[in-house]
Design a protein around this motif. Structure first.
Motif, PDB file in Angstrom:
ATOM      1  N   UNK A  58       5.351  -0.358  -2.383  1.00 56.70           N
ATOM      2  CA  UNK A  58       4.812   0.078  -1.088  1.00 56.70           C
ATOM      3  C   UNK A  58       5.251  -0.801   0.075  1.00 56.70           C
ATOM      4  N   UNK A  59       5.324  -2.091  -0.136  1.00 54.33           N
ATOM      5  CA  UNK A  59       5.688  -3.003   0.949  1.00 54.33           C
ATOM      6  C   UNK A  59       7.135  -2.824   1.392  1.00 54.33           C
ATOM      7  N   UNK A  60       7.986  -2.298   0.524  1.00 57.40           N
ATOM      8  CA  UNK A  60       9.391  -2.087   0.872  1.00 57.40           C
ATOM      9  C   UNK A  60       9.662  -0.688   1.415  1.00 57.40           C
ATOM     10  N   UNK A  61       8.903   0.300   0.962  1.00 58.49           N
ATOM     11  CA  UNK A  61       9.110   1.682   1.410  1.00 58.49           C
ATOM     12  C   UNK A  61       8.812   1.815   2.894  1.00 58.49           C
ATOM     13  N   UNK A  62       7.858   1.047   3.390  1.00 62.13           N
ATOM     14  CA  UNK A  62       7.457   1.122   4.799  1.00 62.13           C
ATOM     15  C   UNK A  62       8.660   0.935   5.724  1.00 62.13           C
ATOM     16  N   UNK A  63       9.559   0.048   5.387  1.00 66.10           N
ATOM     17  CA  UNK A  63      10.702  -0.242   6.255  1.00 66.10           C
ATOM     18  C   UNK A  63      11.980   0.477   5.829  1.00 66.10           C
ATOM     19  N   UNK A  64      11.908   1.367   4.853  1.00 63.67           N
ATOM     20  CA  UNK A  64      13.118   2.028   4.355  1.00 63.67           C
ATOM     21  C   UNK A  64      13.593   3.124   5.305  1.00 63.67           C
ATOM     22  N   UNK A  65      12.700   4.018   5.701  1.00 60.01           N
ATOM     23  CA  UNK A  65      13.061   5.130   6.585  1.00 60.01           C
ATOM     24  C   UNK A  65      12.872   4.738   8.046  1.00 60.01           C
ATOM     25  N   UNK A  66      13.598   5.392   8.960  1.00 59.55           N
ATOM     26  CA  UNK A  66      13.356   5.123  10.383  1.00 59.55           C
ATOM     27  C   UNK A  66      11.911   5.489  10.748  1.00 59.55           C
TER      28      UNK A  66
END
Length: 124
Positions: free
Chosen positions: A68-76
């Motif tokens: 979850x902590x990485x998905x937040x910054x994956x998409x614009x």
């Protein structure tokens, strides 16, 4: 866009002719996505009318994370898109800061942006 295959770039080129700016946003990887392709076409077709360099936002070029902590910054994000749009429009820093504050305030008002039980079940 009306179609991707064949790619109908005419409406985009016409829009850039009117606005003199281009910001392409795509949820696909920044490498070889539709927005990047359109950016190249815009640069080739409209270079003489552009007021600022054409810009592209997309997902980072690495595998989709499941944490979850990485998905937040994956998409614009909305904040990324607004910041880049304001840069393309040559907005001053004060306007950009105020826009980001308003985005954060609105996001905090919506319960739908947070899982109700605090658990994360994945990006899909």
């Amino acid at each position: 866009l009306r179609t991707l295959a064949p790619l109908d770039a005419r409406p985009v080129i016409e829009s850039v002719g009117r606005t003199r700016r281009f910001l392409g946003v795509d949820t696909g990887s920044i490498l070889c996505n539709v927005a990047t392709t359109l950016c190249g076409m815009v640069a080739y077709e409209c270079w003489d009318v552009l007021r600022s360099p054409p810009a592209v936002l997309g997902a980072n070029h690495h595998p989709l994370p499941s944490a979850p902590s990485l998905v937040v910054d994956y998409y614009p994000s909305v904040a990324n898109i607004v910041t880049m749009a304001l840069q393309v429009m040559s907005a001053n820093e004060a306007i950009t800061k105020q826009a980001l504050i308003l985005i954060a305030e609105e996001r905090n008002k919506r319960e739908g942006d947070r899982p109700p039980d605090g658990k994360f079940d994945g990006p899909f």
